[in-house]
Design an enzyme around this catalytic site. Structure first.
Site, PDB file in Angstrom:
ATOM      1  N   GLY A  12     -21.089  43.558   5.898  1.00  0.00           N
ATOM      2  CA  GLY A  12     -21.087  44.851   5.222  1.00  0.00           C
ATOM      3  C   GLY A  12     -19.781  45.140   4.514  1.00  0.00           C
ATOM      4  O   GLY A  12     -19.235  46.238   4.633  1.00  0.00           O
ATOM      5  N   SER A  14     -19.013  44.819   1.064  1.00  0.00           N
ATOM      6  CA  SER A  14     -19.026  44.979  -0.393  1.00  0.00           C
ATOM      7  C   SER A  14     -18.464  46.327  -0.828  1.00  0.00           C
ATOM      8  O   SER A  14     -18.204  46.543  -2.009  1.00  0.00           O
ATOM      9  CB  SER A  14     -20.456  44.823  -0.934  1.00  0.00           C
ATOM     10  OG  SER A  14     -21.298  45.860  -0.443  1.00  0.00           O
ATOM     11  N   ARG A  15     -18.253  47.231   0.136  1.00  0.00           N
ATOM     12  CA  ARG A  15     -17.786  48.573  -0.206  1.00  0.00           C
ATOM     13  C   ARG A  15     -17.101  49.219   0.997  1.00  0.00           C
ATOM     14  O   ARG A  15     -17.146  48.702   2.097  1.00  0.00           O
ATOM     15  CB  ARG A  15     -18.964  49.451  -0.648  1.00  0.00           C
ATOM     16  CG  ARG A  15     -20.028  49.589   0.421  1.00  0.00           C
ATOM     17  CD  ARG A  15     -21.287  50.255  -0.101  1.00  0.00           C
ATOM     18  NE  ARG A  15     -21.050  51.647  -0.467  1.00  0.00           N
ATOM     19  CZ  ARG A  15     -21.982  52.459  -0.967  1.00  0.00           C
ATOM     20  NH1 ARG A  15     -23.193  52.006  -1.180  1.00  0.00           N
ATOM     21  NH2 ARG A  15     -21.694  53.697  -1.252  1.00  0.00           N
ATOM     22  N   ASN A  90     -18.893  44.744  10.780  1.00  0.00           N
ATOM     23  CA  ASN A  90     -18.693  46.049  10.159  1.00  0.00           C
ATOM     24  C   ASN A  90     -19.981  46.662   9.622  1.00  0.00           C
ATOM     25  O   ASN A  90     -20.044  47.868   9.388  1.00  0.00           O
ATOM     26  CB  ASN A  90     -17.677  45.897   9.009  1.00  0.00           C
ATOM     27  CG  ASN A  90     -17.511  47.162   8.203  1.00  0.00           C
ATOM     28  OD1 ASN A  90     -16.928  48.145   8.660  1.00  0.00           O
ATOM     29  ND2 ASN A  90     -18.042  47.156   6.977  1.00  0.00           N
ATOM     30  N   TYR A 155     -26.774  57.081  16.075  1.00  0.00           N
ATOM     31  CA  TYR A 155     -25.523  56.455  15.644  1.00  0.00           C
ATOM     32  C   TYR A 155     -24.528  56.345  16.800  1.00  0.00           C
ATOM     33  O   TYR A 155     -23.911  55.297  17.008  1.00  0.00           O
ATOM     34  CB  TYR A 155     -24.918  57.276  14.510  1.00  0.00           C
ATOM     35  CG  TYR A 155     -23.724  56.640  13.844  1.00  0.00           C
ATOM     36  CD1 TYR A 155     -23.882  55.538  13.011  1.00  0.00           C
ATOM     37  CD2 TYR A 155     -22.441  57.150  14.035  1.00  0.00           C
ATOM     38  CE1 TYR A 155     -22.781  54.950  12.385  1.00  0.00           C
ATOM     39  CE2 TYR A 155     -21.342  56.578  13.414  1.00  0.00           C
ATOM     40  CZ  TYR A 155     -21.515  55.475  12.589  1.00  0.00           C
ATOM     41  OH  TYR A 155     -20.423  54.905  11.972  1.00  0.00           O
ATOM     42  N   ALA A 157     -25.185  56.283  19.969  1.00  0.00           N
ATOM     43  CA  ALA A 157     -25.693  55.303  20.942  1.00  0.00           C
ATOM     44  C   ALA A 157     -25.397  53.882  20.477  1.00  0.00           C
ATOM     45  O   ALA A 157     -24.985  53.022  21.270  1.00  0.00           O
ATOM     46  CB  ALA A 157     -27.195  55.487  21.134  1.00  0.00           C
ATOM     47  N   LYS A 159     -23.010  52.870  18.414  1.00  0.00           N
ATOM     48  CA  LYS A 159     -21.573  52.597  18.411  1.00  0.00           C
ATOM     49  C   LYS A 159     -20.987  52.601  19.820  1.00  0.00           C
ATOM     50  O   LYS A 159     -20.037  51.881  20.113  1.00  0.00           O
ATOM     51  CB  LYS A 159     -20.854  53.623  17.528  1.00  0.00           C
ATOM     52  CG  LYS A 159     -21.223  53.521  16.056  1.00  0.00           C
ATOM     53  CD  LYS A 159     -20.838  52.173  15.460  1.00  0.00           C
ATOM     54  CE  LYS A 159     -21.007  52.121  13.959  1.00  0.00           C
ATOM     55  NZ  LYS A 159     -20.571  50.845  13.369  1.00  0.00           N
ATOM     56  N   ILE A 188     -12.280  58.798   7.846  1.00  0.00           N
ATOM     57  CA  ILE A 188     -11.591  57.900   6.922  1.00  0.00           C
ATOM     58  C   ILE A 188     -12.060  58.187   5.494  1.00  0.00           C
ATOM     59  O   ILE A 188     -13.248  58.419   5.260  1.00  0.00           O
ATOM     60  CB  ILE A 188     -11.877  56.424   7.265  1.00  0.00           C
ATOM     61  CG1 ILE A 188     -11.547  56.140   8.737  1.00  0.00           C
ATOM     62  CG2 ILE A 188     -11.104  55.494   6.343  1.00  0.00           C
ATOM     63  CD1 ILE A 188     -10.110  56.345   9.128  1.00  0.00           C
TER      64      ILE A 188
END
Length: 247
Positions: A12, A14-15, A90, A155, A157, A159, A188
């Site tokens: 992941g 590319s950005r 990532n 999300y 759960a 992470k 971020i």
């Protein structure tokens, strides 16, 4: 930063944070494999940007939540480079919704994209890195894993599971000198946070002891440290990069 290996795969990438991790690691001399699932154009643009800077970079497209695709991709990297030294898991998605409105398939889709993909990556890395008895893996989790968040049951759960899973991989990998660690970023600056209204950002910043959002590069430098030889006695740990929002 000192590295004993020569290349790194970042899923992941590319950005966003993943792309910045790629830039920073390339700057430290590693050959970077930029992974994408659907954003091929972004990935190629990033690669070309890095090549112009004199860095080594290649693009490899695959779905990180597919065991067969992940395994095939690593085999291709080893065919090209002879090894896989480092991995950064990532890749991930969000699908926010209040818990009582969330469908099981909406929960499971985020678990698959975030946690299952990291499991596959950790497992495949363990297989290939064991041959050289060397390697380091960093999993990108989230502050939400540590403190929860409204509308992000799926999300948090995914992470949170990543943190405990990393500890178990660290125990299994230690016999082969393969290290596993986790990073939990807070707020971020990315394309996603850029879309927030200024007043919303200001409200969030009030609760952050350092009074600002983090830069993607600040996450990337933490990744570089955990992959590098400078952290050779660190495994199974979680590094918080959140400006003090959760201590």
């Amino acid at each position: 930063m000192k590295f004993s290996g020569k290349n790194v795969l970042i899923t992941g990438s590319s950005r966003g944070i993943g792309a910045e991790i790629a830039r920073v690691l390339a700057g430290f001399g590693l050959k970077v494999w930029i992974n994408y699932k659907s954003s091929e154009e972004r990935a190629l643009t990033l690669r070309d940007e890095m090549l112009k800077e004199g860095y080594e970079a290649s693009v490899i497209g695959f779905d990180a939540s597919s065991e067969s695709e992940f395994s095939t991709a690593i085999a291709e990297i080893i065919k090209n480079d002879g090894e896989l030294s480092y991995l950064v898991n990532n890749a991930g998605i969000t699908h926010d919704k209040l818990a009582m409105r969330m469908k099981v398939e909406e929960f499971e889709s985020v678990i698959k994209a975030n946690l299952t993909s990291s499991f596959i990556g950790c497992k495949e890395a363990l297989k290939v890195m064991s041959k050289k008895r060397f390697g380091s893996v960093v999993n990108i989790s989230s502050i939400v894993a540590e403190r929860g968040n409204v509308g992000q049951v799926n999300y948090s759960a995914s992470k949170g599971g990543m943190i405990s899973m990393t500890k178990s991989f660290a125990l299994e990998g230690s016999a082969r000198d393969i290290r596993y660690n986790t990073i939990t970023p807070g707020f971020i600056k990315t394309e996603m946070t850029d879309e927030l209204r200024d007043e919303v950002k200001s409200e969030y910043e009030k609760n952050i002891p350092l009074k600002r959002f983090g830069e993607a590069k600040e996450v990337a430098y933490s990744v570089a440290f955990l992959l590098s030889d400078y952290s050779s006695y660190i495994t199974g740990e979680t590094i918080k990069v959140n400006g003090g929002l959760y201590m």
